[in-house]
Motif scaffolding. Structure first.
Motif, short mmCIF file in Angstrom:
data_model
loop_
_atom_site.label_atom_id
_atom_site.label_comp_id
_atom_site.label_asym_id
_atom_site.label_seq_id
_atom_site.Cartn_x
_atom_site.Cartn_y
_atom_site.Cartn_z
N ASN A 1 -14.67 -2.17 -43.81
CA ASN A 1 -13.33 -2.78 -43.71
C ASN A 1 -12.23 -1.79 -44.05
N LEU A 2 -12.62 -0.63 -44.58
CA LEU A 2 -11.66 0.44 -44.84
C LEU A 2 -11.68 1.46 -43.70
N LEU A 3 -12.88 1.82 -43.25
CA LEU A 3 -13.01 2.80 -42.17
C LEU A 3 -14.27 2.48 -41.38
N MET B 1 -1.98 5.90 -49.78
CA MET B 1 -2.23 4.54 -50.23
C MET B 1 -3.70 4.38 -50.63
N TRP B 2 -4.51 5.32 -50.16
CA TRP B 2 -5.93 5.39 -50.56
C TRP B 2 -6.40 6.82 -50.36
N GLN B 3 -7.27 7.30 -51.25
CA GLN B 3 -7.89 8.60 -51.03
C GLN B 3 -9.28 8.60 -51.62
N GLY C 1 -12.04 3.20 -30.96
CA GLY C 1 -11.87 1.82 -31.35
C GLY C 1 -11.07 1.71 -32.65
N SER C 2 -11.03 0.52 -33.20
CA SER C 2 -10.25 0.27 -34.40
C SER C 2 -10.78 1.11 -35.57
N SER C 3 -9.87 1.55 -36.43
CA SER C 3 -10.29 2.37 -37.58
C SER C 3 -10.90 1.53 -38.70
N SER C 4 -10.86 0.21 -38.59
CA SER C 4 -11.50 -0.65 -39.60
C SER C 4 -12.07 -1.88 -38.92
N GLN D 1 -15.89 6.92 -39.25
CA GLN D 1 -16.58 7.66 -40.31
C GLN D 1 -17.41 8.79 -39.72
N MET D 2 -18.08 8.54 -38.60
CA MET D 2 -18.86 9.61 -37.97
C MET D 2 -17.95 10.75 -37.55
N PHE D 3 -16.74 10.42 -37.07
CA PHE D 3 -15.80 11.44 -36.62
C PHE D 3 -15.20 12.21 -37.80
#
Length: 218
Positions: free
Chosen positions: A51-53, A36-38, A214-217, A58-60
């Motif tokens: 709001n996307l990641l 759905m996104w790349q 935590g939350s991914s976004s 992102q660090m992970f």
């Protein structure tokens, strides 16, 4: 810790010596089929909107450290490698990312789950492609995480992130155990040593990681 114990006497790994007769005979591997996104290398370099990641995800996902080591630190538990399959694919491109062209043939595909030794939780599924020579040289014991095997040889690595994806992978839903969540994050990258790519990896991450990141976004 368990994952860093020495395995200097491990025998050479065993893979099938006969090749499949055709593309339809090679077993499939797990990936995000219709993202759905790349994102591209450029997106990875500059970072994604929060709001996307989220920053922690992102660090992970977009850092250059070993994911198994990061999971160990996040969860304070030893991480087990569950080898699902080892497949001789010869010179087939295996419908892998185009970067597989950087891996010399004949090739071997390795598929694993990473799980917590403490809780049994599955954190990710990873598929990697190796030349036969590189696998025998760098991954003599397939039950060890890649970074452990390479660290035992004091091998310097460069993790070359190529793509990041968000989407569904229905075949992993049961293993991940979150029926209410049907979209996952994935990435693929090359590992380099001495100016040469030694393996291509494609990793899909379980929602379980959200317990620790935590939350991914946002």
């Amino acid at each position: 810790m368990t994952i860093s114990s020495a395995h200097s006497s491990a025998p050479n790994i065993q893979v099938p010596t006969t090749l499949p007769l055709g593309r339809d005979k090679i077993s499939p591997w797990h990936r995000i089929e219709e993202p759905m996104w790349q994102g591209s290398e450029a997106d990875i370099r500059k970072g994604l909107p929060f709001n996307l990641l989220s920053p922690t995800w992102q660090m992970f996902l977009m850092g250059d450290g070993a994911p198994t080591r990061h999971l160990q630190l996040l969860t304070q538990a030893d991480i087990s490698v569950e080898v699902v399959a080892m497949t001789n694919i010869g010179d087939d491109d295996d419908e892998a990312p185009s970067d597989i062209a950087s891996i010399a043939s004949p090739r071997i595909r390795r598929q694993i789950f990473l799980r917590s030794q403490k809780t049994g939780e599955i954190f990710s599924h990873a598929t990697s492609w190796w030349s036969e020579a590189a696998m025998q040289k760098y991954l003599k014991d397939p039950s060890l995480p890649i970074w452990v095997s390479l660290n035992q040889r004091y091998t310097e690595l460069y993790r070359d992130l190529k793509g990041i994806y968000k989407g569904a992978c229905p075949n992993l839903a049961a293993a991940f155990g979150y029926p209410e969540i049907d979209t996952y994050w994935a990435r693929h990258y090359l590992l380099w040593h001495g100016g040469e790519p030694i393996t291509l990896l494609y990793e899909i991450y379980s929602p379980t990681i959200g317990k620790y990141l935590g939350s991914s976004s946002l």
